[in-house]
Enzyme design. Structure first.
Site, PDB file in Angstrom:
ATOM      1  N   ASP A 146       0.572  -1.742   4.789  1.00 40.97           N
ATOM      2  CA  ASP A 146       0.193  -0.485   5.466  1.00 40.97           C
ATOM      3  C   ASP A 146      -1.139   0.027   4.901  1.00 40.97           C
ATOM      4  O   ASP A 146      -1.183   1.047   4.222  1.00 40.97           O
ATOM      5  CB  ASP A 146       1.334   0.520   5.231  1.00 40.97           C
ATOM      6  CG  ASP A 146       1.079   1.860   5.905  1.00 40.97           C
ATOM      7  OD1 ASP A 146       0.271   1.915   6.845  1.00 40.97           O
ATOM      8  OD2 ASP A 146       1.715   2.846   5.481  1.00 40.97           O
TER       9      ASP A 146
ATOM     10  N   SER B 226       6.837   5.741   2.620  1.00 43.11           N
ATOM     11  CA  SER B 226       7.598   4.486   2.672  1.00 43.11           C
ATOM     12  C   SER B 226       8.298   4.115   1.362  1.00 43.11           C
ATOM     13  O   SER B 226       9.461   3.706   1.396  1.00 43.11           O
ATOM     14  CB  SER B 226       6.706   3.346   3.176  1.00 43.11           C
ATOM     15  OG  SER B 226       5.530   3.225   2.409  1.00 43.11           O
TER      16      SER B 226
ATOM     17  N   ASN C  78      -4.287  -4.090  -6.508  1.00 44.95           N
ATOM     18  CA  ASN C  78      -4.590  -4.382  -5.114  1.00 44.95           C
ATOM     19  C   ASN C  78      -3.379  -5.099  -4.494  1.00 44.95           C
ATOM     20  O   ASN C  78      -3.036  -6.206  -4.903  1.00 44.95           O
ATOM     21  CB  ASN C  78      -5.839  -5.271  -5.068  1.00 44.95           C
ATOM     22  CG  ASN C  78      -6.275  -5.584  -3.653  1.00 44.95           C
ATOM     23  OD1 ASN C  78      -5.446  -5.731  -2.748  1.00 44.95           O
ATOM     24  ND2 ASN C  78      -7.572  -5.666  -3.458  1.00 44.95           N
ATOM     25  N   GLY C  79      -2.762  -4.464  -3.512  1.00 44.12           N
ATOM     26  CA  GLY C  79      -1.526  -4.991  -2.929  1.00 44.12           C
ATOM     27  C   GLY C  79      -1.721  -6.338  -2.251  1.00 44.12           C
ATOM     28  O   GLY C  79      -0.826  -7.185  -2.260  1.00 44.12           O
TER      29      GLY C  79
ATOM     30  N   HIS D  73       0.880  -1.180   0.000  1.00 44.90           N
ATOM     31  CA  HIS D  73       0.000   0.000   0.000  1.00 44.90           C
ATOM     32  C   HIS D  73       0.917   1.230   0.000  1.00 44.90           C
ATOM     33  O   HIS D  73       1.248   1.774   1.058  1.00 44.90           O
ATOM     34  CB  HIS D  73      -0.887   0.022   1.243  1.00 44.90           C
ATOM     35  CG  HIS D  73      -1.881  -1.109   1.312  1.00 44.90           C
ATOM     36  ND1 HIS D  73      -1.511  -2.403   1.532  1.00 44.90           N
ATOM     37  CD2 HIS D  73      -3.238  -1.109   1.203  1.00 44.90           C
ATOM     38  CE1 HIS D  73      -2.603  -3.166   1.545  1.00 44.90           C
ATOM     39  NE2 HIS D  73      -3.663  -2.403   1.353  1.00 44.90           N
TER      40      HIS D  73
HETATM   41  C1  LIG Z   1      -1.658   4.468   4.698  1.00 44.12           C
HETATM   42  S1  LIG Z   1      -1.505   4.843   3.005  1.00 44.12           S
HETATM   43  C2  LIG Z   1       0.110   4.289   2.601  1.00 44.12           C
HETATM   44  C3  LIG Z   1       1.215   5.094   3.169  1.00 44.12           C
HETATM   45  C4  LIG Z   1       2.589   4.625   2.777  1.00 44.12           C
HETATM   46  N1  LIG Z   1       2.749   3.196   2.986  1.00 44.12           N
HETATM   47  C5  LIG Z   1       3.634   5.358   3.560  1.00 44.12           C
HETATM   48  O1  LIG Z   1       4.012   4.891   4.650  1.00 44.12           O
HETATM   49  O2  LIG Z   1       4.103   6.396   3.095  1.00 44.12           O
HETATM   50  C6  LIG Z   1      -2.502   3.621   2.251  1.00 44.12           C
HETATM   51  C7  LIG Z   1      -2.509   3.670   0.721  1.00 44.12           C
HETATM   52  O3  LIG Z   1      -3.055   2.444   0.244  1.00 44.12           O
HETATM   53  C8  LIG Z   1      -3.855   2.702  -0.912  1.00 44.12           C
HETATM   54  N2  LIG Z   1      -4.741   1.534  -1.015  1.00 44.12           N
HETATM   55  C9  LIG Z   1      -5.942   1.298  -0.432  1.00 44.12           C
HETATM   56  N3  LIG Z   1      -6.334   0.031  -0.648  1.00 44.12           N
HETATM   57  C10 LIG Z   1      -5.338  -0.570  -1.368  1.00 44.12           C
HETATM   58  C11 LIG Z   1      -5.133  -1.884  -1.862  1.00 44.12           C
HETATM   59  N4  LIG Z   1      -6.029  -2.873  -1.647  1.00 44.12           N
HETATM   60  N5  LIG Z   1      -3.995  -2.146  -2.548  1.00 44.12           N
HETATM   61  C12 LIG Z   1      -3.066  -1.174  -2.767  1.00 44.12           C
HETATM   62  N6  LIG Z   1      -3.214   0.093  -2.318  1.00 44.12           N
HETATM   63  C13 LIG Z   1      -4.331   0.391  -1.620  1.00 44.12           C
HETATM   64  C14 LIG Z   1      -4.502   4.019  -0.618  1.00 44.12           C
HETATM   65  O4  LIG Z   1      -4.887   4.660  -1.827  1.00 44.12           O
HETATM   66  C15 LIG Z   1      -3.378   4.771   0.128  1.00 44.12           C
HETATM   67  O5  LIG Z   1      -2.598   5.503  -0.782  1.00 44.12           O
END
Ligand SMILES: C[S@@+](CC[C@H](N)C(=O)[O-])C[C@H]1O[C@@H](n2cnc3c(N)ncnc32)[C@H](O)[C@@H]1O
Length: 281
Positions: free
Chosen positions: A162, A98, A141-142, A41
């Site tokens: 995350d 991240s 989707n991660g 994410h």
């Molecule tokens: C908490 S933020 C990530 C912050 C990042 N990891 C950091 O520490 O800088 C969560 C991100 O996940 C994305 N997201 C939400 N559901 C997701 C999924 N199933 N797969 C991948 N990305 C997703 C959102 O759009 C958002 O940008």
């Protein structure tokens, strides 16, 4: 998907997560052989702290804003160094999330794979990370992508999970993704971020992880004031599977200092708990 990390970038929860992430990546660099960093994410990669979203909440002021103003004893400064050096002098202007933090910490023999599902955010991430032949970005989707990403060819590395915690069953989704990945790659390091709000849900999550017989699990938490279930976030945690053998001791020294520096009120505290096995191998 309404969550926008730009409102929260550089806050105490980011400092906690990114600081520990930098320590773990630093540990992986002790061996010459390359490793893989997987970010399920990823977010936007870089955050303008003078931008509209970050300015509206001002959360970073009590996070990275406080950290950079403080002086630390040499042994604590050494633990902060990988994180602060990777953030660079622009830490309180253009904060690195991240994937960019990892991009800056990785060597030429290491590689990173980052997933971001939100379409606009994915394209922003692409622009912000630029061309880098160590990097694979996936608009996907991660959780789903993870299955095909482990074990990586390098056979060493770290997965950061995350998610935004917008869904009620996020703990369960995260647990299932971890269990699937761990079965395929039992020696990988996994870091799972969570908000500390619903203590019952966290208790159940940790209990279910124990039942899965994953042998080495470390639980780290930071509260900047007494935990409450409603309102803004005031405590955060990371579950680390296969923690580097150095991490428990580093966290025991670092997190109480962080709790003091980032405290917003009574109840600021740190937790370091070996959930399963000997974290100090
Ligand atoms: C908490 S933020 C990530 C912050 C990042 N990891 C950091 O520490 O800088 C969560 C991100 O996940 C994305 N997201 C939400 N559901 C997701 C999924 N199933 N797969 C991948 N990305 C997703 C959102 O759009 C958002 O940008």
């Amino acid at each position: 998907m309404n969550y926008r990390h730009a409102f929260h970038a550089g806050n105490f929860a980011d400092v906690f997560k990114h600081l520990l992430l930098a320590l773990m990546l630093d540990y992986l660099k002790r061996k010459e052989g390359g490793f893989r960093y997987i970010d399920t994410h990823a977010g936007l990669g870089l955050y303008d702290l003078s931008g509209d979203e970050a300015s509206r909440t001002g959360e970073w002021v009590d996070g990275i804003g406080r950290l950079v103003k403080e002086s630390f004893a040499p042994e604590i400064a050494a633990l902060l160094a990988p994180y602060l050096q990777a953030l660079g002098p622009q830490a309180t202007e253009l904060y690195a999330g991240s994937p960019v933090l990892a991009q800056r910490l990785l060597r030429k023999q290491d590689r990173l794979t980052c997933c971001e599902l939100h379409e606009e955010d994915f394209h922003t991430l692409e622009r912000r990370m630029g061309r880098d032949n160590r990097l694979i970005l996936r608009h996907e989707n991660g959780y789903r992508a993870l299955k095909g990403l482990v074990p990586p060819t390098e056979r060493r590395g770290l997965v950061l999970i995350d998610p935004p915690f917008e869904e009620r069953d996020e703990f369960q989704t995260m647990e299932e993704a971890l269990a699937m990945a761990w079965r395929k790659w039992p020696t990988g390091i996994y870091a799972l971020w969570y908000p500390v709000k619903d203590l019952r849900a966290i208790g159940q999550f940790v209990a279910r992880l124990k039942e899965r017989a994953i042998p080495r699990i470390l639980r780290l938490e930071l509260a900047v004031e007494a935990v409450r279930s409603e309102g803004g976030l005031c405590a955060t945690g990371l579950i680390i599977v296969n923690p580097p053998y150095t991490l428990e001791e580093q966290a025991r020294r670092l997190l109480p200092v962080l709790a003091k520096v980032l405290a917003r009120g009574p109840g600021a505290s740190a937790l370091v708990e070996v959930v399963q096995g000997e974290a100090l191998a």
